[in-house]
Design a protein around this motif. Structure first.
Motif, PDB file in Angstrom:
ATOM      1  N   TYR A  78       0.816  -1.225   0.000  1.00 13.08           N
ATOM      2  CA  TYR A  78       0.000   0.000   0.000  1.00 13.08           C
ATOM      3  C   TYR A  78       0.847   1.271   0.000  1.00 13.08           C
ATOM      4  CZ  TYR A  78      -3.597   3.410   1.005  1.00 13.08           C
ATOM      5  OH  TYR A  78      -4.421   4.503   0.932  1.00 13.08           O
ATOM      6  N   PRO A  79       1.807   1.445   0.931  1.00 13.99           N
ATOM      7  CA  PRO A  79       2.607   2.676   0.884  1.00 13.99           C
ATOM      8  C   PRO A  79       3.430   2.798  -0.393  1.00 13.99           C
ATOM      9  CG  PRO A  79       3.485   1.144   2.521  1.00 13.99           C
ATOM     10  CD  PRO A  79       2.157   0.611   2.096  1.00 13.99           C
ATOM     11  N   SER A  80       3.871   1.660  -0.952  1.00 12.30           N
ATOM     12  CA  SER A  80       4.599   1.709  -2.228  1.00 12.30           C
ATOM     13  C   SER A  80       3.704   2.245  -3.333  1.00 12.30           C
ATOM     14  CB  SER A  80       5.098   0.311  -2.603  1.00 12.30           C
ATOM     15  OG  SER A  80       6.011  -0.173  -1.660  1.00 12.30           O
ATOM     16  N   THR A  81       2.475   1.801  -3.334  1.00 14.68           N
ATOM     17  CA  THR A  81       1.512   2.268  -4.344  1.00 14.68           C
ATOM     18  C   THR A  81       1.193   3.732  -4.152  1.00 14.68           C
ATOM     19  OG1 THR A  81       0.529   0.055  -4.443  1.00 14.68           O
ATOM     20  CG2 THR A  81      -0.774   1.866  -5.318  1.00 14.68           C
ATOM     21  N   ASP A  82       0.963   4.128  -2.894  1.00 12.22           N
ATOM     22  CA  ASP A  82       0.552   5.499  -2.618  1.00 12.22           C
ATOM     23  C   ASP A  82       1.668   6.498  -2.889  1.00 12.22           C
ATOM     24  OD1 ASP A  82      -1.562   7.282  -1.434  1.00 12.22           O
ATOM     25  OD2 ASP A  82       0.080   7.711  -0.041  1.00 12.22           O
ATOM     26  N   THR A  83       2.916   6.122  -2.567  1.00 13.03           N
ATOM     27  CA  THR A  83       4.029   7.059  -2.706  1.00 13.03           C
ATOM     28  C   THR A  83       4.523   7.191  -4.149  1.00 13.03           C
ATOM     29  OG1 THR A  83       6.089   7.739  -1.639  1.00 13.03           O
ATOM     30  CG2 THR A  83       5.949   5.458  -2.357  1.00 13.03           C
ATOM     31  N   THR A  84       4.069   6.312  -5.029  1.00 12.23           N
ATOM     32  CA  THR A  84       4.483   6.381  -6.443  1.00 12.23           C
ATOM     33  C   THR A  84       3.280   6.690  -7.340  1.00 12.23           C
ATOM     34  OG1 THR A  84       4.252   3.969  -6.550  1.00 12.23           O
ATOM     35  CG2 THR A  84       6.458   4.846  -6.175  1.00 12.23           C
TER      36      THR A  84
ATOM     37  N   LYS B 100       1.536  10.276  -8.291  1.00 15.20           N
ATOM     38  CA  LYS B 100       1.487  10.583  -9.716  1.00 15.20           C
ATOM     39  C   LYS B 100       0.062  10.948 -10.131  1.00 15.20           C
ATOM     40  CE  LYS B 100       3.757   7.640 -12.089  1.00 15.20           C
ATOM     41  NZ  LYS B 100       4.120   6.425 -12.858  1.00 15.20           N
ATOM     42  N   GLU B 101      -0.911  10.163  -9.626  1.00 17.84           N
ATOM     43  CA  GLU B 101      -2.316  10.385  -9.971  1.00 17.84           C
ATOM     44  C   GLU B 101      -2.843  11.689  -9.354  1.00 17.84           C
ATOM     45  OE1 GLU B 101      -6.261   7.550 -10.342  1.00 17.84           O
ATOM     46  OE2 GLU B 101      -4.873   7.217  -8.676  1.00 17.84           O
ATOM     47  N   ARG B 102      -2.385  12.016  -8.151  1.00 17.95           N
ATOM     48  CA  ARG B 102      -2.836  13.249  -7.490  1.00 17.95           C
ATOM     49  C   ARG B 102      -2.113  14.488  -8.006  1.00 17.95           C
ATOM     50  NH1 ARG B 102      -2.385   9.659  -3.027  1.00 17.95           N
ATOM     51  NH2 ARG B 102      -0.349  10.567  -2.469  1.00 17.95           N
TER      52      ARG B 102
ATOM     53  N   LYS C 100       0.514   4.081 -13.842  1.00 14.97           N
ATOM     54  CA  LYS C 100       0.101   5.477 -13.973  1.00 14.97           C
ATOM     55  C   LYS C 100      -1.027   5.848 -13.023  1.00 14.97           C
ATOM     56  CE  LYS C 100       1.484   5.720 -18.814  1.00 14.97           C
ATOM     57  NZ  LYS C 100       2.109   4.383 -18.812  1.00 14.97           N
ATOM     58  N   THR C 101      -1.719   4.838 -12.468  1.00 12.70           N
ATOM     59  CA  THR C 101      -2.798   5.110 -11.527  1.00 12.70           C
ATOM     60  C   THR C 101      -2.654   4.206 -10.304  1.00 12.70           C
ATOM     61  OG1 THR C 101      -4.311   3.464 -12.487  1.00 12.70           O
ATOM     62  CG2 THR C 101      -4.375   5.702 -13.412  1.00 12.70           C
ATOM     63  N   PHE C 102      -3.305   4.623  -9.216  1.00 10.76           N
ATOM     64  CA  PHE C 102      -3.266   3.856  -7.971  1.00 10.76           C
ATOM     65  C   PHE C 102      -3.856   2.466  -8.186  1.00 10.76           C
ATOM     66  CE2 PHE C 102      -4.677   2.480  -3.833  1.00 10.76           C
ATOM     67  CZ  PHE C 102      -3.708   2.962  -2.967  1.00 10.76           C
ATOM     68  N   LYS C 103      -4.986   2.402  -8.885  1.00  8.38           N
ATOM     69  CA  LYS C 103      -5.656   1.116  -9.124  1.00  8.38           C
ATOM     70  C   LYS C 103      -4.789   0.189  -9.957  1.00  8.38           C
ATOM     71  CE  LYS C 103     -10.085  -0.811 -10.619  1.00  8.38           C
ATOM     72  NZ  LYS C 103     -11.426  -0.496 -11.174  1.00  8.38           N
TER      73      LYS C 103
ATOM     74  N   ARG D 107      13.590   9.579 -13.736  1.00  5.48           N
ATOM     75  CA  ARG D 107      14.260  10.530 -14.611  1.00  5.48           C
ATOM     76  C   ARG D 107      13.606  10.602 -15.984  1.00  5.48           C
ATOM     77  NH1 ARG D 107      20.530   8.896 -13.136  1.00  5.48           N
ATOM     78  NH2 ARG D 107      20.664  10.102 -11.189  1.00  5.48           N
ATOM     79  N   SER D 108      12.651   9.693 -16.217  1.00  4.92           N
ATOM     80  CA  SER D 108      11.991   9.634 -17.525  1.00  4.92           C
ATOM     81  C   SER D 108      10.635  10.327 -17.449  1.00  4.92           C
ATOM     82  CB  SER D 108      11.805   8.172 -17.952  1.00  4.92           C
ATOM     83  OG  SER D 108      11.032   8.097 -19.122  1.00  4.92           O
ATOM     84  N   GLU D 109      10.537  11.521 -17.997  1.00  4.98           N
ATOM     85  CA  GLU D 109       9.264  12.238 -17.991  1.00  4.98           C
ATOM     86  C   GLU D 109       8.219  11.489 -18.807  1.00  4.98           C
ATOM     87  OE1 GLU D 109       9.704  16.212 -19.224  1.00  4.98           O
ATOM     88  OE2 GLU D 109      11.047  16.790 -17.580  1.00  4.98           O
ATOM     89  N   ASN D 110       8.625  10.811 -19.821  1.00  7.12           N
ATOM     90  CA  ASN D 110       7.687  10.037 -20.648  1.00  7.12           C
ATOM     91  C   ASN D 110       6.983   8.976 -19.815  1.00  7.12           C
ATOM     92  OD1 ASN D 110       6.525   9.201 -23.211  1.00  7.12           O
ATOM     93  ND2 ASN D 110       7.806   7.368 -22.971  1.00  7.12           N
ATOM     94  N   VAL D 111       7.731   8.287 -18.964  1.00  5.04           N
ATOM     95  CA  VAL D 111       7.146   7.267 -18.105  1.00  5.04           C
ATOM     96  C   VAL D 111       6.262   7.891 -17.037  1.00  5.04           C
ATOM     97  CG1 VAL D 111       7.678   5.492 -16.391  1.00  5.04           C
ATOM     98  CG2 VAL D 111       9.023   5.645 -18.484  1.00  5.04           C
ATOM     99  N   LEU D 112       6.689   9.031 -16.481  1.00  7.54           N
ATOM    100  CA  LEU D 112       5.953   9.628 -15.372  1.00  7.54           C
ATOM    101  C   LEU D 112       4.666  10.325 -15.778  1.00  7.54           C
ATOM    102  CD1 LEU D 112       8.889  11.179 -13.315  1.00  7.54           C
ATOM    103  CD2 LEU D 112       7.430   9.276 -12.648  1.00  7.54           C
ATOM    104  N   PHE D 113       4.680  11.021 -16.891  1.00  9.11           N
ATOM    105  CA  PHE D 113       3.587  11.925 -17.154  1.00  9.11           C
ATOM    106  C   PHE D 113       2.797  11.659 -18.445  1.00  9.11           C
ATOM    107  CE2 PHE D 113       6.948  14.507 -14.985  1.00  9.11           C
ATOM    108  CZ  PHE D 113       6.403  14.376 -13.737  1.00  9.11           C
ATOM    109  N   SER D 114       3.129  10.648 -19.179  1.00 10.11           N
ATOM    110  CA  SER D 114       2.415  10.398 -20.420  1.00 10.11           C
ATOM    111  C   SER D 114       1.076   9.741 -20.148  1.00 10.11           C
ATOM    112  CB  SER D 114       3.253   9.498 -21.343  1.00 10.11           C
ATOM    113  OG  SER D 114       3.435   8.238 -20.746  1.00 10.11           O
ATOM    114  N   ASN D 115       0.140   9.917 -21.088  1.00 14.93           N
ATOM    115  CA  ASN D 115      -1.191   9.287 -21.038  1.00 14.93           C
ATOM    116  C   ASN D 115      -1.938   9.588 -19.741  1.00 14.93           C
ATOM    117  OD1 ASN D 115      -0.669   8.059 -23.521  1.00 14.93           O
ATOM    118  ND2 ASN D 115       0.307   6.296 -22.506  1.00 14.93           N
ATOM    119  N   LYS D 116      -1.856  10.827 -19.278  1.00 13.77           N
ATOM    120  CA  LYS D 116      -2.552  11.184 -18.044  1.00 13.77           C
ATOM    121  C   LYS D 116      -4.013  11.459 -18.338  1.00 13.77           C
ATOM    122  CE  LYS D 116      -0.687  13.634 -14.948  1.00 13.77           C
ATOM    123  NZ  LYS D 116      -0.090  14.724 -14.167  1.00 13.77           N
TER     124      LYS D 116
END
Length: 383
Positions: free
Chosen positions: A189-195, A199-201, A292-295, A374-383
């Motif tokens: 749970y904390p691993s999911t919430d902290t990543t 990201k989702e919030r 990309k999402t918590f679920k 470090r990869s913005e593509n991985v972090l922020f794409s398809n939001k």
């Protein structure tokens, strides 16, 4: 760098202890360990102390001699006589626990393998051993021979050492398996919430705008999840020891046996728990960071709980022996090292290989996570 890591760690721990779900995962899951230990002990005790009246109705499809009737009475067997067909019908209606047929000197025990039938089978086997011994003695006496000189030419005694007691090993090792599972559940749970949660919030983007290196952010988050997992592991170990103490005083199957973990076992158990907490925390963060999402992260981490438990359970069931190669196999090595320690087998080579492999896996996982951040593509794409 140290200040940045410390600040991130402080932030993660503050959020962790404020979040009711995280606290529930960290504190509530270990409560199931005493229930498991006490429940398993109660089950073993009930099996050992099963009332003979539940399985002593035995059908005999032949005429019994007076000696057979006497032996049956001594063993508290309730004999039900009748033809094979009658007894088979009664057995199918569960009016008797099994029935025996006879052809000359050959006896057949008819059973379907159910629990009560298995107990009844053991009772009938005891009956036939007693009857066989009676016939052997009678034959030898008829030939003017001393039965003791023939039948008791050797004696055999069984001595069960403490570490070989089935119930003790079962409860101790399964208790530790559930500690491993509790740590895994606590880390997810904390691993999911902290990543994925951040990201989702959108809070992760804000965090990355600060003058903090990605490596510092990852280390802070990793240490936060690891600390929560270690706390869960320590609480679980304490509850496990308390449960063993209660079980020893509560159940007669442990009478005369010390089922508590030895002090040296506890020390090494702490080392294994800490190593596993670091390993599984890094793995959970690595998997969740790609979501990309918590679920989505929760779904990706669900199999980890099963994977953490299953290899150790299989190793225990098949009595797998720890080797240097197995000491570096993820998940399996932690359980096997602990089982060895519980049995009094402390192999420093295997323990060292487990620790070194954990450090190696952690390094690779952290390197992977830092690359993700470090990869913005991985972090922020398809939001």
């Amino acid at each position: 760098m140290q200040n940045n890591v410390r600040n991130i760690l402080r932030k993660e721990l503050r959020e962790l202890f404020r979040d009711k779900k995280s606290l529930a995962m960290m504190l509530v899951i270990p409560i199931f360990i005493p229930l498991i230990i006490i429940g398993m002990s109660s089950l073993f005790e009930s099996q050992m102390k099963k009332d003979i009246e539940e399985y002593h109705k035995i059908g005999m499809a032949y005429d019994m001699t007076e000696e057979e009737k006497s032996i049956a009475k001594e063993l508290n067997i309730e004999v039900v006589e009748g033809s094979e067909e009658e007894l088979k019908e009664k057995y199918e209606k569960e009016e008797i626990n099994l029935y025996v047929t006879k052809n000359l000197n050959h006896y057949t025990i008819n059973t379907n393998g159910s629990e009560n039938s298995n107990y009844a089978k053991q009772l009938v086997e005891t009956y036939f051993n007693s009857y066989k011994q009676f016939l052997q003695q009678k034959t030898l006496q008829a030939q003017n021979m001393n039965p003791s000189d023939i039948l008791e030419i050797i004696t055999v005694e069984e001595k069960i050492e403490e570490e070989e007691n089935f119930f003790v090993n079962y409860v101790k090792n399964y208790g530790f398996l559930f500690i491993i599972m509790a740590i895994t559940v606590s880390a997810t749970y904390p691993s999911t919430d902290t990543t994925a949660g951040e990201k989702e919030r959108g809070t992760l983007e804000t965090l990355l705008t600060f003058p903090i290196k990605s490596k510092d952010i990852i280390l802070g988050k990793f240490l936060g999840v690891s600390i929560s997992s270690i706390i869960t592991g320590m609480i679980s170990l304490i509850l496990c020891m308390i449960s063993l103490m209660i079980a020893q005083n509560l159940f007669s199957i442990y009478e005369g046996i010390n089922i508590m973990y030895e002090p040296l076992t506890i020390c090494f158990a702490v080392i294994v728990i800490v190593a596993y907490a670091f390993f599984v925390s890094g793995l959970c963060i690595a998997i969740a960071s790609t979501s990309k999402t918590f679920k989505e992260a929760q779904s990706a981490l669900t199999p980890i709980t099963f994977i953490s438990f299953f290899p150790g359970m299989v190793a225990f069931m098949i009595n797998l022996t720890t080797t240097p190669v197995l000491s570096i196999v993820p998940f399996l090595n932690y359980t096997m090292i602990f089982m060895d320690i519980t049995a009094g087998k402390i192999d420093f080579l295997n323990i060292t290989l487990m620790l070194l492999s954990t450090i190696l896996y952690m390094s690779l996982v952290l390197k992977f996570i830092i690359k993700q951040y470090r990869s913005e593509n991985v972090l922020f794409s398809n939001k």
